[in-house]
Design a protein around this motif. Structure first.
Motif, PDB file in Angstrom:
ATOM      1  N   LEU A 195     -10.316 -14.425  82.160  1.00 25.79           N
ATOM      2  CA  LEU A 195     -11.413 -15.263  82.634  1.00 25.79           C
ATOM      3  C   LEU A 195     -10.855 -16.398  83.480  1.00 25.79           C
ATOM      4  O   LEU A 195      -9.736 -16.850  83.274  1.00 25.79           O
ATOM      5  N   ASP A 196     -11.655 -16.873  84.398  1.00 27.01           N
ATOM      6  CA  ASP A 196     -11.271 -18.018  85.202  1.00 27.01           C
ATOM      7  C   ASP A 196     -11.389 -19.277  84.337  1.00 27.01           C
ATOM      8  O   ASP A 196     -12.489 -19.602  83.868  1.00 27.01           O
ATOM      9  N   PRO A 197     -10.290 -19.999  84.093  1.00 25.43           N
ATOM     10  CA  PRO A 197     -10.368 -21.209  83.255  1.00 25.43           C
ATOM     11  C   PRO A 197     -11.318 -22.261  83.812  1.00 25.43           C
ATOM     12  O   PRO A 197     -11.767 -23.139  83.080  1.00 25.43           O
ATOM     13  N   ARG A 198     -11.619 -22.167  85.108  1.00 30.34           N
ATOM     14  CA  ARG A 198     -12.514 -23.158  85.716  1.00 30.34           C
ATOM     15  C   ARG A 198     -13.983 -22.822  85.488  1.00 30.34           C
ATOM     16  O   ARG A 198     -14.858 -23.618  85.836  1.00 30.34           O
ATOM     17  N   ASP A 199     -14.260 -21.657  84.929  1.00 29.73           N
ATOM     18  CA  ASP A 199     -15.642 -21.289  84.630  1.00 29.73           C
ATOM     19  C   ASP A 199     -16.217 -22.308  83.652  1.00 29.73           C
ATOM     20  O   ASP A 199     -15.655 -22.523  82.577  1.00 29.73           O
ATOM     21  N   PRO A 200     -17.321 -22.968  84.002  1.00 28.17           N
ATOM     22  CA  PRO A 200     -17.855 -24.026  83.115  1.00 28.17           C
ATOM     23  C   PRO A 200     -18.308 -23.504  81.761  1.00 28.17           C
ATOM     24  O   PRO A 200     -18.496 -24.283  80.833  1.00 28.17           O
ATOM     25  N   ASN A 201     -18.472 -22.194  81.629  1.00 29.96           N
ATOM     26  CA  ASN A 201     -18.926 -21.635  80.366  1.00 29.96           C
ATOM     27  C   ASN A 201     -17.819 -20.873  79.639  1.00 29.96           C
ATOM     28  O   ASN A 201     -18.092 -20.067  78.758  1.00 29.96           O
ATOM     29  N   ALA A 202     -16.570 -21.138  80.036  1.00 33.30           N
ATOM     30  CA  ALA A 202     -15.415 -20.533  79.357  1.00 33.30           C
ATOM     31  C   ALA A 202     -14.816 -21.549  78.385  1.00 33.30           C
ATOM     32  O   ALA A 202     -14.563 -22.688  78.746  1.00 33.30           O
ATOM     33  N   CYS A 203     -14.616 -21.135  77.149  1.00 32.01           N
ATOM     34  CA  CYS A 203     -13.983 -21.962  76.134  1.00 32.01           C
ATOM     35  C   CYS A 203     -12.573 -21.413  75.869  1.00 32.01           C
ATOM     36  O   CYS A 203     -12.239 -20.307  76.280  1.00 32.01           O
ATOM     37  N   SER A 204     -11.755 -22.186  75.195  1.00 28.38           N
ATOM     38  CA  SER A 204     -10.387 -21.735  74.945  1.00 28.38           C
ATOM     39  C   SER A 204      -9.969 -22.015  73.510  1.00 28.38           C
ATOM     40  O   SER A 204     -10.577 -22.826  72.815  1.00 28.38           O
ATOM     41  N   LEU A 205      -8.937 -21.307  73.086  1.00 25.96           N
ATOM     42  CA  LEU A 205      -8.328 -21.547  71.786  1.00 25.96           C
ATOM     43  C   LEU A 205      -6.846 -21.198  71.894  1.00 25.96           C
ATOM     44  O   LEU A 205      -6.422 -20.485  72.801  1.00 25.96           O
ATOM     45  N   TRP A 206      -6.055 -21.736  70.977  1.00 29.13           N
ATOM     46  CA  TRP A 206      -4.627 -21.410  70.905  1.00 29.13           C
ATOM     47  C   TRP A 206      -4.448 -20.375  69.808  1.00 29.13           C
ATOM     48  O   TRP A 206      -4.999 -20.493  68.721  1.00 29.13           O
ATOM     49  N   GLU A 207      -3.649 -19.348  70.099  1.00 24.88           N
ATOM     50  CA  GLU A 207      -3.336 -18.348  69.090  1.00 24.88           C
ATOM     51  C   GLU A 207      -1.828 -18.189  68.994  1.00 24.88           C
ATOM     52  O   GLU A 207      -1.094 -18.401  69.964  1.00 24.88           O
ATOM     53  N   SER A 208      -1.342 -17.807  67.816  1.00 21.14           N
ATOM     54  CA  SER A 208       0.088 -17.599  67.605  1.00 21.14           C
ATOM     55  C   SER A 208       0.392 -16.108  67.684  1.00 21.14           C
ATOM     56  O   SER A 208      -0.448 -15.273  67.356  1.00 21.14           O
ATOM     57  N   TYR A 209       1.594 -15.789  68.124  1.00 18.46           N
ATOM     58  CA  TYR A 209       2.050 -14.408  68.147  1.00 18.46           C
ATOM     59  C   TYR A 209       3.562 -14.403  67.965  1.00 18.46           C
ATOM     60  O   TYR A 209       4.231 -15.417  68.157  1.00 18.46           O
ATOM     61  N   THR A 210       4.112 -13.257  67.548  1.00 19.61           N
ATOM     62  CA  THR A 210       5.546 -13.156  67.287  1.00 19.61           C
ATOM     63  C   THR A 210       6.199 -12.247  68.313  1.00 19.61           C
ATOM     64  O   THR A 210       5.603 -11.278  68.778  1.00 19.61           O
TER      65      THR A 210
END
Length: 314
Positions: free
Chosen positions: A23-38
């Motif tokens: 998704l385009d991070p600049r999309d006003p309706n896009a939310c984000s979260l941090w996830e962990s991975y190994t």
């Protein structure tokens, strides 16, 4: 277990698809979260080696040889597991991904219109109702528009339920009653600010002053014939001919109406993009977050149990 509704399934599907797409991070309706991975990495470390040598013993009377130990370290390598973090973008609640963009979801199909915000349809000309399915005119409602609207004082009828939608200055089931003294506006929710015996227009809140007083709120005295006054409130500026230029966050004939929910800015022309029940400041558009939420658009810290880690500001 009770089956999920089609709306919940669609939003869940859109959320999961959004996690795996770009998704385009600049999309006003896009939310984000941090996830962990190994990840598996090759790391270096100092490995000890024991060097054993035989040397004459310290007692010169013996011919024995003694073992001497000397520890040295060499660089060695081993496989290790490393935990990393990455930001993932997904469509905010009420939106789903389509063609790389987050588009609003309406639980009811907009039959003759389009979905412009979560559960909000914009109807084509000649169609009304929450889902734009009614062709009834302003004075009729119900199946086949057979029921006559009995709303008074210019109020419109909901084309499906027949409920009266009162204009500013009126209340009651049929919008038959004027606002009580000292109140005005939509739902009679605003308080009249006119002083010195001045009366308030029930719809706009404009003051009508008693003889000898003038000013926006009838606070100034005047003798004889009072000069024309500016009726604009909330720091609105008079442009002449009774027209007001309102500051950002205000609208209405004399700037007494705050921007409706979901709008902000000059002439209330900007659309809010707050999520999760956050209120939008009518002046700046800044989201006023509820407890448990954070971010410029108030991203949920707990995006379902699976994604409970480090939701952060956008």
């Amino acid at each position: 277990m009770q089956a999920l509704s089609s709306s919940a399934v669609l939003q869940l599907f859109g959320f999961l698809i959004g996690l795996s797409s770009s998704l385009d991070p600049r999309d006003p309706n896009a939310c984000s979260l941090w996830e962990s991975y190994t990840t598996s990495v090759k790391e270096s470390y100092s490995h000890p080696y024991d060097h054993v040598t035989e040397e004459p013993c310290s007692d010169p009377r013996t011919s024995y040889r003694c073992s001497r130990h000397r520890i040295t370290y060499k660089t060695a390598y081993r496989q290790a597991v490393k935990t990393e973090h990455r930001r993932r973008y997904h469509c905010c609640p009420g939106y789903y991904e389509s063609g790389g963009r987050c588009v609003p979801h309406c639980s009811k199909e907009c039959v003759h219109g389009r979905c412009v915000a979560p559960n909000r349809c914009q109807c084509e000309k000649g169609w009304r109702g929450d889902d734009c399915s009614s062709s009834c005119d302003d004075r009729h409602w119900g199946p086949d528009c057979q029921k006559e609207c009995k709303c008074e004082n210019g109020a419109l009828c909901d084309p499906v339920r027949g409920v009266c939608q009162c204009p500013p200055g009126f209340i009651g089931r049929l919008c038959e009653d004027s606002c009580p003294a000292g109140t005005f506006g939509k739902g009679c929710q605003q308080r009249c600010k006119c002083g010195n015996g001045g009366s308030c227009n029930k719809a706009t809140g404009e003051c009508t002053c008693q003889k000898g007083f003038t000013g926006t709120f009838c606070a100034k005295t005047c003798k004889g014939s009072c000069q024309p006054r500016c009726p604009c409130q909330n720091e609105g500026r008079c442009k002449g001919n009774g027209v007001c230029a309102c500051l950002a966050g205000w609208t209405g004939a004399i700037c007494t109406e705050q921007c409706p929910e979901g709008r902000f800015g000059k002439n209330c022309s900007e659309e809010c993009v707050c999520h999760n029940g956050a209120k939008c400041d009518p002046l700046t558009g800044r989201c006023q977050c509820r407890e448990g939420f954070t971010g410029n658009r108030w991203v949920w810290r707990k995006v379902w149990d699976v994604f409970r880690r480090h939701c952060t500001k956008l």
